[in-house]
Design an enzyme around this catalytic site. Structure first.
Site, mmCIF file in Angstrom:
data_model
loop_
_atom_site.group_PDB
_atom_site.id
_atom_site.type_symbol
_atom_site.label_atom_id
_atom_site.label_comp_id
_atom_site.label_asym_id
_atom_site.label_seq_id
_atom_site.Cartn_x
_atom_site.Cartn_y
_atom_site.Cartn_z
ATOM 1 N N TYR A 170 -22.617 -6.547 -47.831
ATOM 2 C CA TYR A 170 -23.359 -6.798 -46.597
ATOM 3 C C TYR A 170 -24.156 -5.575 -46.163
ATOM 4 C CZ TYR A 170 -19.981 -10.556 -46.735
ATOM 5 O OH TYR A 170 -19.204 -11.619 -47.151
ATOM 6 N N TYR A 196 -15.927 -20.235 -42.852
ATOM 7 C CA TYR A 196 -16.378 -19.309 -43.898
ATOM 8 C C TYR A 196 -15.478 -19.504 -45.110
ATOM 9 C CZ TYR A 196 -17.135 -15.100 -46.621
ATOM 10 O OH TYR A 196 -17.406 -14.244 -47.652
ATOM 11 N N ASP A 247 -8.344 -24.125 -47.173
ATOM 12 C CA ASP A 247 -8.651 -22.754 -47.572
ATOM 13 C C ASP A 247 -7.727 -21.815 -46.800
ATOM 14 O OD1 ASP A 247 -9.642 -20.201 -47.874
ATOM 15 O OD2 ASP A 247 -11.730 -20.732 -47.486
ATOM 16 N N LYS A 261 -6.338 -13.190 -51.475
ATOM 17 C CA LYS A 261 -6.209 -12.015 -50.623
ATOM 18 C C LYS A 261 -4.825 -11.372 -50.687
ATOM 19 C CE LYS A 261 -10.034 -12.629 -47.384
ATOM 20 N NZ LYS A 261 -10.848 -11.530 -47.891
#
Length: 427
Positions: free
Chosen positions: A21, A149, A250, A279
């Site tokens: 980003y 997201y 998710d 993660k």
């Protein structure tokens, strides 16, 4: 490896390293890390920061954990990698067995992936090919909720928020999906079926084209850090069953205890047809994710045109990553993590409460080991990131949010460093 002087390191970084980003040249401040231990990040030059991000929510047991390090050493001495096509190995098989034990009972098959985004891609491909195998190729689109997201790869981007998400500039080249309204009833709110009318209407009108609904249960992560009612998740499960649509959850950000339950879907007491995890699975040691599904889904693939599931990452089920992940889950098993999360939650609620008095602050919310301060206006990263470091902590604000997802091993005094910094930053 010979270390570079800090000035030279930063010069080369600015010239050649493209950060997430960020642009080239990168105008945002970068802080060089020398080492990390426990909940502390040591910068080049000696400054130490308390980590409030768990390295984007992965290092739940902190850095340089001796048990994870030893698991990696032991596996390296055996093999660091071997292809998974036509071969298998102890770390992958044992990790799959453990994941099946930990996740809701109907989930019995484990497909290992390289990252969270890839896990979402796999889940979406799995849903499409499932219906194709059943002679319904027209079911190839997805229903999701605004504000979500799911990652930065192409199909994952297509189910991220289409307007306020990070990927709206790609909207004309992404597959068009169906977007229900953002859930409005908060996690602790009294349920009303009106909150899911948009979701239900889209299913009723388009279920013939929808392969699956996909969303983050209870917590919308990088799309806005919103906490919403578990009853929404429960009703969504019922509606998917009613209209013959699969449910993909998710849990890449929420899995492995972050919300106070091992998996966020447990707050709703339901299970998905397909589950995405990643993660925290490997404790932040290496990139690893997985997509789990049920025998009902998996047994259809042998009868389709291809006869197999058409996906196979090169580093799928990397033995080193699997061995470390297995040890990471053993560490989680070794203490009362739920009590620890409850303690973190209580402290975050108490110590972030003063932020509500600030005219800059729109909302303060806490769930499990997640503390969020939402501002009225977006933060200026070039300004706020050095301020965060000056307070002796590491946070990564974005948009209108200053938030923390600390390692589970954090002590009260260390967590207070984070909360005090957030209070000061929002004065």
């Amino acid at each position: 490896m010979q270390s570079l002087p800090t000035d030279q390191l930063l010069t080369i970084d600015r010239q050649h390293v493209w950060h997430p980003y960020a642009a080239m040249p990168n105008p945002l401040p970068i802080f060089p890390v020398k080492s990390a231990q426990g909940v502390y990040i040591e910068l080049e030059g000696g400054r130490t920061l308390v980590d409030g991000m768990s390295s984007w929510w992965t290092c739940i047991h902190g850095y340089n954990h001796p048990r994870l390090n030893q698991a990696a050493r032991d596996q390296i001495d055996c093999m660091s990698h071997v292809m998974f096509g036509g071969l298998t190995h102890q770390p992958a098989v044992q990790l799959a067995q453990r994941l099946v034990e930990l996740t809701p009972e109907p989930l019995q098959q484990v497909f290992f992936c390289d990252s969270g985004s890839v896990s979402v891609e796999v889940a979406m491909k799995m849903a499409i090919q499932y219906w194709y195998n059943l002679g319904k190729p027209e079911k190839h689109r997805f229903l999701t909720v605004r504000g979500g997201y799911h990652g930065d790869t192409f199909d994952a981007m297509s189910v991220c928020d289409p307007v306020n998400g990070m990927h709206h500039l790609f909207s004309k080249v992404l597959r068009q999906q169906y977007f229900a309204d953002i859930p409005q009833i908060p996690f602790w709110g009294l349920w009303d079926d009106s909150d899911i009318i948009s979701f239900e209407q889209l299913l009723a009108e388009n279920h013939g084209q929808i392969a699956a609904a996909i969303f983050e249960p209870v917590v919308q992560g990088a799309g806005g850090m919103r906490f919403y009612s578990p009853d929404y998740v429960r009703r969504a499960r019922e509606l998917c069953d009613q209209y013959g649509v699969l449910l993909i959850l998710d849990e890449i950000a929420t899995g492995f205890g972050r919300t106070g339950q091992l998996f966020a879907c447990e707050h709703a007491k339901i299970f998905p047809d397909i589950l995405c995890i990643g993660k925290a699975m490997s404790g932040g040691f290496m990139s690893l994710a997985a997509t789990l599904t049920t025998p009902h889904i998996s047994q259809v693939f042998s009868q389709g045109e291809a006869g197999v599931f058409m996906h196979g990452p090169t580093f799928m089920a990397n033995p080193l990553a699997c061995a470390v992940a297995l040890e990471n889950l053993a560490i989680l098993d070794s203490y009362d993590w739920q009590a620890k999360i409850q303690t973190i939650e209580a402290q975050l609620k108490q110590e972030l409460a003063p932020c509500r008095a600030s005219s800059l602050v729109k909302d303060v919310r806490v769930l499990g080991a997640i503390g969020v301060v939402e501002l009225h206006e977006p933060v200026d990263m070039a300004v706020i990131q050095p301020q965060v470091v000056e307070h002796g902590v590491w946070l990564r604000p974005f948009g209108k949010l200053i938030y923390t997802m600390p390692p589970y091993i954090i002590e009260p005094a260390e967590l207070s460093c984070i909360t005090q910094a957030i209070v000061e930053l929002t004065r």
